[in-house]
Design an enzyme around this catalytic site. Sequence first.
Site, short mmCIF file in Angstrom:
data_model
loop_
_atom_site.label_atom_id
_atom_site.label_comp_id
_atom_site.label_asym_id
_atom_site.label_seq_id
_atom_site.Cartn_x
_atom_site.Cartn_y
_atom_site.Cartn_z
NE ARG A 189 46.97 -8.86 105.01
CZ ARG A 189 46.72 -8.63 103.92
NH1 ARG A 189 45.73 -9.09 103.26
NH2 ARG A 189 47.61 -8.19 103.11
CE1 TYR A 190 43.81 -12.60 107.91
CE2 TYR A 190 45.95 -13.29 107.43
CZ TYR A 190 44.70 -13.07 107.05
OH TYR A 190 44.20 -13.42 105.81
CE1 TYR A 219 49.07 -3.41 108.87
CE2 TYR A 219 50.86 -3.89 107.59
CZ TYR A 219 49.75 -4.25 108.20
OH TYR A 219 49.03 -5.36 107.96
CG HIS A 230 37.17 -9.49 104.36
ND1 HIS A 230 38.09 -8.68 105.05
CD2 HIS A 230 37.51 -10.87 104.52
CE1 HIS A 230 39.01 -9.49 105.40
NE2 HIS A 230 38.73 -10.64 105.24
O1 X8Z Z 1 42.84 -16.34 105.99
C1 X8Z Z 1 42.28 -16.22 106.83
C2 X8Z Z 1 40.73 -15.57 106.43
C3 X8Z Z 1 40.70 -15.09 105.11
S1 X8Z Z 1 41.00 -13.43 105.03
C4 X8Z Z 1 39.69 -16.85 106.40
N1 X8Z Z 1 42.32 -16.05 108.30
C5 X8Z Z 1 43.87 -16.37 108.44
C6 X8Z Z 1 44.01 -17.89 108.38
O2 X8Z Z 1 43.27 -18.79 107.88
O3 X8Z Z 1 45.08 -18.05 108.63
C7 X8Z Z 1 41.62 -15.78 109.26
C8 X8Z Z 1 42.37 -15.71 110.48
C9 X8Z Z 1 43.77 -16.42 110.29
ZN ZN Z 2 39.94 -12.10 106.08
#
Ligand code: X8Z
Ligand code: ZN
Length: 626
Positions: free
Chosen positions: A522-523, A224, A386
């Site tokens: 990251r989310y 970051y 992505h």
């Molecule tokens: O893992 C993911 C994607 C893949 S990068 C499906 N996500 C997180 C999760 O499922 O916990 C998207 C939002 C949060």
């Molecule tokens: Zn993702």
Amino acid sequence: MDFSSSTTSVQIRSTTACNVRTGEYAVLRPKRTIVEDEALAREYLSAHNYKSSDMCYKTNVAEWKFASDITDEKERLKLEQSLVAARFEKEAWKNITSFNWKPFTDPDLKRKFKLLSVLGPSALPEDKLTQYRKTIDAMEKIYSTAKICSFTNPGDCGMNLDPEITEKMSKSRNFDELKHVWQQWHEQSGGKMRDHYEKFVELSNEAARMNNFSDTGAYWLRNYESDTFKEDIEGLWQTIKPFYLQLHAYVRAKLRAHYGEDKVPNNQPIPAHLLGNMWAQSWGNIDDLVTPYPGKTSIDVTPEMLKQGYTPKKMFEMSEEFFTSMGLLPTPPEFWSGSIIEKLVGKEMVCHASAWDFCNGKDFRIKQCTKVTMEDFIVVHHEMGHIQYFLQYKNLPLVYRDGANSGFHEAVGDSLALSVQTTKHLKEIGLLDKSTPQDQEATINYLLATALEKIAFFPFAYIMDKWRWDVFDGSVKSTDYNGHWWKLREKYQGIRSPVTRSENDFDPGAKYHIAANVEYIRYFVSFVIQFQFYKSLCMTAGQYDPHNPSQPLHECDFYRNKEAGAKLGAMLTMGASRPWPEAMRAVTGQDRMDASAFREYFKPLEVWLIAKNKELGEPVGWDSDQ
Ligand code: X8Z
Ligand code: ZN
């Protein structure tokens, strides 16, 4: 692995190396001037880029084979390849760090060296690296192959997370059945990996220290490029928290109305198994229980998708069409022939959705056990985001083929999905009846459904890494792994475990990203900045005017808008070549994370929730031992 969201991918992609001319640079260095050094450095990087892309391809192939067919043999081959890659990386790292790159005058060259001068876990001696990889593989295998027994039919013990368990958590409204499924899953996944995790922490920290970071948490945060990152995240959370508390109170009141006072008491955290999702991370699946105006149209167009005979293939084609309608890039034929978009029959595989960049400029794939639901339609757009990033930066040197930071990579598809899910767009693509009215009540329903996905997520995303930061820096010992997890779950999310927990359990491991070692903040970043991107793209497309109440942000659809596409594309082509504030400026004109677009989007709902909770007499917050 290249999953775009995997921590290991960053290591491989940014440090993969070639073993040609080993030692040559180290020997020559003292005799060179800076100018000569820079010229040589440029030459070196060019050879390095070529070799490391090839190594990255081979590593991805081995990882893809394992992830799509989990067998001991595939695991062995993957490990073998990862050791080959590690040897390459170490050699390259020695060469790279033999350059006196800090005084380089070319800022671009300097940035490349800075990024490449961190080796990652390959710094570990080979026996330890083997152990490290095996530990993560073991956890990922436990997670992806775990099975539980059915509640209604106890003899059936073949329930997988994807699709059976996920569907139960989303659809069942039977308190005891949900509790059973929740408990069994936690036992069969996280419960079986506690020792592995402890070993993993030790090895991962050792690798971080060998890279001159204090621990793995500090190593992760380098992505970051900010000294105030943790404080910034806390500040964002403080802005969002009052809104989360209102949503939490409202949902709790509705759940109490359904399950009863004894099951969902006033003033208490919500039982974690009632929110439509195994981890209580997003609550959209209980929209039917909590929707403010039940008679009005719901945003969930799953029944209409089924009625119209949607298939996973059609969902991906529609997503691609949305991207190309904005002038963004189409996927190459290799994408369609190589991707796995439905669960394979008769094979154990990693079902958690992922997007892969094979580093050769043409092989890009998605692996997703797609179901025909609105929820998965949004995930399809997420994954295609992505892929779009991969496509846009494919001509950059490998070291720059990455997101401006990991949150950017996660935000691309979601920003577009905010446009896709508007009633305007759903009408346009025939998933919603054109005559459906968009009045005040429908608006509140829409915003509440979106809030269940987006606002509910923040405290979960925060604690996923807060917990790991605390574990990695040693402030939480293995004897308190589970206790600390639930302390954070209660404090931030206001949820509690439906069954008594102890240190024999390991509930963090019941979530994919902890088992598979994927950083998660990251989310959190993504859920903030995707609203910044969305707002800017809407304004560029002339679909949003902050001063015009008849054009609210949540109704904006930038489908087919080439200006918005060009703006986004300009940011994506930068990859990781510039610090992220510059990338953000390209789309938003801002250079920091900012929750105000998010607040603007949900403003009508915030006002409504505050009034509603008062009317219901629902207290906001919960009693806590914390
Ligand atoms: O893992 C993911 C994607 C893949 S990068 C499906 N996500 C997180 C999760 O499922 O916990 C998207 C939002 C949060
Ligand atoms: Zn993702």
